[in-house]
Motif scaffolding. Sequence first.
Motif, PDB file in Angstrom:
ATOM      1  N   ARG A  27      11.491 -13.407 -35.506  1.00 44.22           N
ATOM      2  CA  ARG A  27      12.555 -12.724 -36.247  1.00 44.22           C
ATOM      3  C   ARG A  27      11.941 -11.639 -37.133  1.00 44.22           C
ATOM      4  O   ARG A  27      10.915 -11.853 -37.773  1.00 44.22           O
ATOM      5  CB  ARG A  27      13.301 -13.747 -37.110  1.00 44.22           C
ATOM      6  N   ALA A  28      12.563 -10.474 -37.164  1.00 45.91           N
ATOM      7  CA  ALA A  28      12.069  -9.372 -37.994  1.00 45.91           C
ATOM      8  C   ALA A  28      12.090  -9.770 -39.472  1.00 45.91           C
ATOM      9  O   ALA A  28      12.956 -10.524 -39.915  1.00 45.91           O
ATOM     10  CB  ALA A  28      12.920  -8.127 -37.779  1.00 45.91           C
ATOM     11  N   ILE A  29      11.115  -9.261 -40.213  1.00 45.90           N
ATOM     12  CA  ILE A  29      11.009  -9.655 -41.618  1.00 45.90           C
ATOM     13  C   ILE A  29      11.108  -8.467 -42.578  1.00 45.90           C
ATOM     14  O   ILE A  29      11.151  -8.667 -43.791  1.00 45.90           O
ATOM     15  CB  ILE A  29       9.682 -10.408 -41.880  1.00 45.90           C
ATOM     16  N   VAL A  30      11.134  -7.258 -42.059  1.00 50.75           N
ATOM     17  CA  VAL A  30      11.204  -6.075 -42.924  1.00 50.75           C
ATOM     18  C   VAL A  30      12.653  -5.588 -42.997  1.00 50.75           C
ATOM     19  O   VAL A  30      13.265  -5.284 -41.974  1.00 50.75           O
ATOM     20  CB  VAL A  30      10.297  -4.944 -42.404  1.00 50.75           C
ATOM     21  N   GLU A  31      13.181  -5.516 -44.203  1.00 46.45           N
ATOM     22  CA  GLU A  31      14.556  -5.070 -44.425  1.00 46.45           C
ATOM     23  C   GLU A  31      14.574  -3.587 -44.842  1.00 46.45           C
ATOM     24  O   GLU A  31      13.610  -3.094 -45.428  1.00 46.45           O
ATOM     25  CB  GLU A  31      15.215  -5.914 -45.521  1.00 46.45           C
ATOM     26  N   PRO A  32      15.665  -2.888 -44.543  1.00 46.66           N
ATOM     27  CA  PRO A  32      15.776  -1.476 -44.944  1.00 46.66           C
ATOM     28  C   PRO A  32      15.540  -1.245 -46.440  1.00 46.66           C
ATOM     29  O   PRO A  32      14.986  -0.215 -46.828  1.00 46.66           O
ATOM     30  CB  PRO A  32      17.208  -1.103 -44.542  1.00 46.66           C
ATOM     31  N   LYS A  33      15.940  -2.198 -47.275  1.00 47.52           N
ATOM     32  CA  LYS A  33      15.744  -2.053 -48.720  1.00 47.52           C
ATOM     33  C   LYS A  33      14.280  -1.836 -49.059  1.00 47.52           C
ATOM     34  O   LYS A  33      13.942  -1.018 -49.928  1.00 47.52           O
ATOM     35  CB  LYS A  33      16.271  -3.296 -49.443  1.00 47.52           C
ATOM     36  N   LEU A  34      13.386  -2.553 -48.363  1.00 44.77           N
ATOM     37  CA  LEU A  34      11.954  -2.418 -48.615  1.00 44.77           C
ATOM     38  C   LEU A  34      11.470  -1.018 -48.245  1.00 44.77           C
ATOM     39  O   LEU A  34      10.631  -0.433 -48.935  1.00 44.77           O
ATOM     40  CB  LEU A  34      11.182  -3.481 -47.837  1.00 44.77           C
ATOM     41  N   VAL A  35      12.005  -0.475 -47.160  1.00 44.59           N
ATOM     42  CA  VAL A  35      11.614   0.869 -46.728  1.00 44.59           C
ATOM     43  C   VAL A  35      12.143   1.911 -47.706  1.00 44.59           C
ATOM     44  O   VAL A  35      11.449   2.889 -48.022  1.00 44.59           O
ATOM     45  CB  VAL A  35      12.110   1.150 -45.300  1.00 44.59           C
ATOM     46  N   SER A 229      14.003   9.002 -39.601  1.00 49.21           N
ATOM     47  CA  SER A 229      14.262   7.651 -39.112  1.00 49.21           C
ATOM     48  C   SER A 229      13.134   7.112 -38.240  1.00 49.21           C
ATOM     49  O   SER A 229      12.780   5.933 -38.329  1.00 49.21           O
ATOM     50  CB  SER A 229      15.578   7.624 -38.328  1.00 49.21           C
ATOM     51  N   VAL A 230      12.583   7.944 -37.368  1.00 54.39           N
ATOM     52  CA  VAL A 230      11.508   7.481 -36.482  1.00 54.39           C
ATOM     53  C   VAL A 230      10.283   7.082 -37.291  1.00 54.39           C
ATOM     54  O   VAL A 230       9.688   6.019 -37.083  1.00 54.39           O
ATOM     55  CB  VAL A 230      11.146   8.568 -35.450  1.00 54.39           C
ATOM     56  N   GLN A 231       9.897   7.930 -38.251  1.00 50.36           N
ATOM     57  CA  GLN A 231       8.733   7.611 -39.084  1.00 50.36           C
ATOM     58  C   GLN A 231       8.997   6.386 -39.956  1.00 50.36           C
ATOM     59  O   GLN A 231       8.089   5.596 -40.210  1.00 50.36           O
ATOM     60  CB  GLN A 231       8.357   8.811 -39.952  1.00 50.36           C
ATOM     61  N   ALA A 232      10.223   6.229 -40.416  1.00 57.31           N
ATOM     62  CA  ALA A 232      10.563   5.061 -41.222  1.00 57.31           C
ATOM     63  C   ALA A 232      10.436   3.784 -40.406  1.00 57.31           C
ATOM     64  O   ALA A 232       9.959   2.756 -40.902  1.00 57.31           O
ATOM     65  CB  ALA A 232      11.983   5.200 -41.778  1.00 57.31           C
ATOM     66  N   GLN A 233      10.856   3.846 -39.132  1.00 55.42           N
ATOM     67  CA  GLN A 233      10.713   2.664 -38.288  1.00 55.42           C
ATOM     68  C   GLN A 233       9.244   2.361 -38.020  1.00 55.42           C
ATOM     69  O   GLN A 233       8.817   1.204 -38.037  1.00 55.42           O
ATOM     70  CB  GLN A 233      11.447   2.841 -36.967  1.00 55.42           C
ATOM     71  N   ARG A 234       8.456   3.399 -37.781  1.00 50.86           N
ATOM     72  CA  ARG A 234       7.025   3.188 -37.554  1.00 50.86           C
ATOM     73  C   ARG A 234       6.374   2.576 -38.786  1.00 50.86           C
ATOM     74  O   ARG A 234       5.512   1.701 -38.677  1.00 50.86           O
ATOM     75  CB  ARG A 234       6.351   4.515 -37.186  1.00 50.86           C
ATOM     76  N   PHE A 235       6.779   3.062 -39.958  1.00 51.05           N
ATOM     77  CA  PHE A 235       6.264   2.490 -41.203  1.00 51.05           C
ATOM     78  C   PHE A 235       6.587   1.006 -41.277  1.00 51.05           C
ATOM     79  O   PHE A 235       5.728   0.189 -41.600  1.00 51.05           O
ATOM     80  CB  PHE A 235       6.880   3.235 -42.392  1.00 51.05           C
ATOM     81  N   SER A 236       7.830   0.645 -40.965  1.00 49.90           N
ATOM     82  CA  SER A 236       8.223  -0.761 -41.041  1.00 49.90           C
ATOM     83  C   SER A 236       7.492  -1.599 -39.999  1.00 49.90           C
ATOM     84  O   SER A 236       7.190  -2.773 -40.242  1.00 49.90           O
ATOM     85  CB  SER A 236       9.739  -0.915 -40.896  1.00 49.90           C
ATOM     86  N   GLN A 237       7.188  -1.018 -38.841  1.00 56.06           N
ATOM     87  CA  GLN A 237       6.390  -1.728 -37.833  1.00 56.06           C
ATOM     88  C   GLN A 237       5.010  -2.071 -38.389  1.00 56.06           C
ATOM     89  O   GLN A 237       4.505  -3.187 -38.205  1.00 56.06           O
ATOM     90  CB  GLN A 237       6.213  -0.868 -36.584  1.00 56.06           C
TER      91      GLN A 237
END
Length: 249
Positions: A27-35, A229-237
């Motif tokens: 299950r994913a553990i990174v939430e948008p709030k953290l980003v 958005s793409v860079q934000a997703q990569r950051f969360s990865q």
Amino acid sequence: MHIKKRVLLLAAITLSACATKQPLPQRAIVEPKLVHQAIETEQALDAREGVAIEAGAEWFKVVPGRIPVIITAPHATRPLRNGNRRFADGGGTAALALAVAELTGAHVIYTTHEGPSDPNYYDDNDFKRELARLIGEVRPRYVLDIHGSHAYRPFDLDLGTMGGRSLLGQEALLHELIASLRAEGLDNLSYNYFGAAKSETITKFASGLGVPAVQLEANTNYLSPSAGSVQAQRFSQLVQALTRYIQRG
């Protein structure tokens, strides 16, 4: 039943059974709030480029944790090297360290302003003295030193270990890190392009104090959540990969 059909049926059943035994995704553990918090940190630190620090003010910050792991971001702001301001690796390096620390409880030390030295080039500065104190107090399992690399580099991350010497014989730490990165889709890895062996690096300093250390040179596309958005997703990865690595112990 015809023998050939029976064989094909058994093969299909076997493949189906094997497929059902495949492990399910975590299950994913990174939430948008953290980003969003990371974006605020990135932008605040990047905005300090060229801003003079007040006399006597601290140019770095220590965020205490609760587990024996230290994450550093010594180039979140522009360092001073050979009398000149060098480019910063970006506020995203500190944002990454802080995001991972929030999820894991790791200790963090990062630059907050343009200081009087370069913590990844010189040892004689307050940043390194504070890191030494923190190492003595925390007795960490390892140190992860976060840096940013040019977007045109062909790798997602380069892992610097002084040719393996900074691992102090604990090669499993590196292999577990690689596995965690690849599990989150960061497959394009490089090894010791930036080896952390030149000058007085954080990795060299920590390993000299008996703590295994790795210099992580992340492509800036993974350190710029504010860019889109793409860079934000990569950051969360990347946040998720490092978090799961640390949580595995």
